[in-house]
Design a protein around this motif. Sequence first.
Motif, PDB file in Angstrom:
ATOM      1  N   ASP A   1      15.078 -45.992-111.837  1.00  0.00           N
ATOM      2  CA  ASP A   1      14.050 -47.045-111.776  1.00  0.00           C
ATOM      3  C   ASP A   1      14.428 -48.113-110.755  1.00  0.00           C
ATOM      4  O   ASP A   1      13.573 -48.624-110.030  1.00  0.00           O
ATOM      5  CB  ASP A   1      13.894 -47.728-113.136  1.00  0.00           C
ATOM      6  CG  ASP A   1      13.268 -46.813-114.180  1.00  0.00           C
ATOM      7  OD1 ASP A   1      13.070 -45.619-113.866  1.00  0.00           O
ATOM      8  OD2 ASP A   1      12.996 -47.283-115.294  1.00  0.00           O
ATOM      9  N   ILE A   2      15.700 -48.446-110.734  1.00  0.00           N
ATOM     10  CA  ILE A   2      16.164 -49.481-109.806  1.00  0.00           C
ATOM     11  C   ILE A   2      16.030 -48.969-108.371  1.00  0.00           C
ATOM     12  O   ILE A   2      15.534 -49.671-107.486  1.00  0.00           O
ATOM     13  CB  ILE A   2      17.622 -49.887-110.134  1.00  0.00           C
ATOM     14  CG1 ILE A   2      17.691 -50.433-111.565  1.00  0.00           C
ATOM     15  CG2 ILE A   2      18.150 -50.914-109.142  1.00  0.00           C
ATOM     16  CD1 ILE A   2      19.081 -50.531-112.139  1.00  0.00           C
ATOM     17  N   VAL A   3      16.433 -47.725-108.156  1.00  0.00           N
ATOM     18  CA  VAL A   3      16.309 -47.112-106.825  1.00  0.00           C
ATOM     19  C   VAL A   3      14.843 -47.149-106.374  1.00  0.00           C
ATOM     20  O   VAL A   3      14.536 -47.507-105.229  1.00  0.00           O
ATOM     21  CB  VAL A   3      16.855 -45.665-106.831  1.00  0.00           C
ATOM     22  CG1 VAL A   3      16.484 -44.924-105.558  1.00  0.00           C
ATOM     23  CG2 VAL A   3      18.375 -45.672-107.011  1.00  0.00           C
ATOM     24  N   ALA A   4      13.943 -46.819-107.285  1.00  0.00           N
ATOM     25  CA  ALA A   4      12.513 -46.823-106.949  1.00  0.00           C
ATOM     26  C   ALA A   4      12.048 -48.226-106.535  1.00  0.00           C
ATOM     27  O   ALA A   4      11.299 -48.390-105.574  1.00  0.00           O
ATOM     28  CB  ALA A   4      11.696 -46.312-108.131  1.00  0.00           C
ATOM     29  N   ASP A   5      12.515 -49.233-107.253  1.00  0.00           N
ATOM     30  CA  ASP A   5      12.160 -50.620-106.929  1.00  0.00           C
ATOM     31  C   ASP A   5      12.579 -51.026-105.521  1.00  0.00           C
ATOM     32  O   ASP A   5      11.947 -51.875-104.902  1.00  0.00           O
ATOM     33  CB  ASP A   5      12.877 -51.599-107.879  1.00  0.00           C
ATOM     34  CG  ASP A   5      12.190 -51.686-109.223  1.00  0.00           C
ATOM     35  OD1 ASP A   5      11.133 -51.049-109.383  1.00  0.00           O
ATOM     36  OD2 ASP A   5      12.731 -52.382-110.096  1.00  0.00           O
ATOM     37  N   TYR A   6      13.674 -50.465-105.063  1.00  0.00           N
ATOM     38  CA  TYR A   6      14.237 -50.897-103.778  1.00  0.00           C
ATOM     39  C   TYR A   6      13.895 -49.950-102.631  1.00  0.00           C
ATOM     40  O   TYR A   6      14.481 -50.040-101.567  1.00  0.00           O
ATOM     41  CB  TYR A   6      15.756 -51.096-103.898  1.00  0.00           C
ATOM     42  CG  TYR A   6      16.070 -52.370-104.656  1.00  0.00           C
ATOM     43  CD1 TYR A   6      16.077 -53.597-104.004  1.00  0.00           C
ATOM     44  CD2 TYR A   6      16.269 -52.342-106.024  1.00  0.00           C
ATOM     45  CE1 TYR A   6      16.300 -54.773-104.700  1.00  0.00           C
ATOM     46  CE2 TYR A   6      16.495 -53.507-106.738  1.00  0.00           C
ATOM     47  CZ  TYR A   6      16.507 -54.718-106.071  1.00  0.00           C
ATOM     48  OH  TYR A   6      16.710 -55.873-106.753  1.00  0.00           O
ATOM     49  N   GLU A   7      12.941 -49.099-102.856  1.00  0.00           N
ATOM     50  CA  GLU A   7      12.522 -48.192-101.782  1.00  0.00           C
ATOM     51  C   GLU A   7      12.021 -49.025-100.606  1.00  0.00           C
ATOM     52  O   GLU A   7      11.204 -49.938-100.774  1.00  0.00           O
ATOM     53  CB  GLU A   7      11.411 -47.262-102.290  1.00  0.00           C
ATOM     54  CG  GLU A   7      11.373 -45.961-101.513  1.00  0.00           C
ATOM     55  CD  GLU A   7      10.139 -45.141-101.848  1.00  0.00           C
ATOM     56  OE1 GLU A   7       9.847 -44.964-103.045  1.00  0.00           O
ATOM     57  OE2 GLU A   7       9.477 -44.706-100.882  1.00  0.00           O
ATOM     58  N   GLY A   8      12.554 -48.731 -99.415  1.00  0.00           N
ATOM     59  CA  GLY A   8      12.123 -49.445 -98.217  1.00  0.00           C
ATOM     60  C   GLY A   8      12.730 -50.833 -98.066  1.00  0.00           C
ATOM     61  O   GLY A   8      12.476 -51.515 -97.077  1.00  0.00           O
ATOM     62  N   LYS A   9      13.529 -51.264 -99.039  1.00  0.00           N
ATOM     63  CA  LYS A   9      14.166 -52.589 -98.924  1.00  0.00           C
ATOM     64  C   LYS A   9      15.583 -52.460 -98.351  1.00  0.00           C
ATOM     65  O   LYS A   9      16.145 -51.374 -98.289  1.00  0.00           O
ATOM     66  CB  LYS A   9      14.193 -53.268-100.292  1.00  0.00           C
ATOM     67  CG  LYS A   9      12.795 -53.615-100.773  1.00  0.00           C
ATOM     68  CD  LYS A   9      12.830 -54.587-101.923  1.00  0.00           C
ATOM     69  CE  LYS A   9      11.417 -54.928-102.366  1.00  0.00           C
ATOM     70  NZ  LYS A   9      11.360 -55.333-103.759  1.00  0.00           N
TER      71      LYS A   9
END
Length: 333
Positions: free
Chosen positions: A259-267
């Motif tokens: 979930d955390i990885v998904a949140d930071y996609e493209g960041k």
Amino acid sequence: TQRVFSGMQPTSDSLQLGNYLGALKQWVALQDTHDAIYSVVDLHALTVAPDREVLTRRTRATAAQYLAAGVDPSRATLFVQSHVPQHAELTWVLSTFTGMGEAGRMTQFKDKSAKVGESGTNVGLFTYPVLMAADILLYDTNVVPVGEDQRQHLELSRDLAQRLNQRLGEGTAVVPEPHIVKEVAKIYDLQEPTAKMSKSSSSPNGLIEILDDPKAIAKRIKSAVTDADTVIAFDPKNKAGISNLLTIYSALTGRPVADIVADYEGKMYGHLKADLAEVVVGALTPVREAAMEWIESPDKLDVVLADGAAKATAIAQATLERIYDRLGLLRPL
Ligand code: AQP
């Protein structure tokens, strides 16, 4: 109910995040369901030859951090190892059950003695895992919450318990099981993300200390070593630094890494680091504040420790008597 035992060495003024996530958080959770006994293992810390005042101060500070993290003396027994002399006594007995080769295979001894060189090492460092086995077996411990680095030592404790039962009869010792939470079993050094985070790390910048102020924590997270890539992904093999930050993030928020990885996609890495700094500061600030209160009230703390020592001694003495009796040591009238 099942008995839990664990301990940490007072080898630093502050515990580090690996101690907190890999061990202390489990201790707090386990005291709800188990008969829990937690110790500040000051005899172990003698292996690094601390100064007198430093050892005393760190012993109290370590106990203060247990309490601040949520170890509750009304539900768990909290004591200082040297207050219960049976630890040293059982160590002698167990050392006569431990093979030289067996002790020589312990990787922590090999690693630690390699750091200080053969001439800088001492016999106590070599027999350290035997003292640890005594700590555990004295309380007929069923479960030992530790980080992955202690697995081999725990294996020795198990072997010794089984050997006592073979030689002295079933029921002499309880064979302990490790309780290792896979996700946080090893928190890595921020500067060297292939090495475990450790109180006595050579670079203090690699550490997050429970008693650090928020600024220092943020600075250390910002300067954490990552990689030349730009993608935030969990890949411990190729992206050790980022993966370690994700592990910490997940452990402190209770959210799955995915979930955390998904949140930071493209960041960017900087975003993750800034947010993580907030998460860590948020989690550790109440612990630091509560620990400081205990550290500033040593008299109050010493009463808690005296009470814990009395409870621990009663259990330890009964176990030692049982083992002495089975060994055939003549008991005094
Ligand atoms: N990096 C870590 N990740 C997960 N768990 C860890 N532990 C230590 N480092 C990590 C766990 O914390 C407990 C503390 O044990 P200790 O005080 O006996 O010392 P240690 O294991 O040798 O820890 P340090 O911080 O590395 O201390 P020093 O530098 O004094 O040797 C154990 O349960 C351990 O697994």
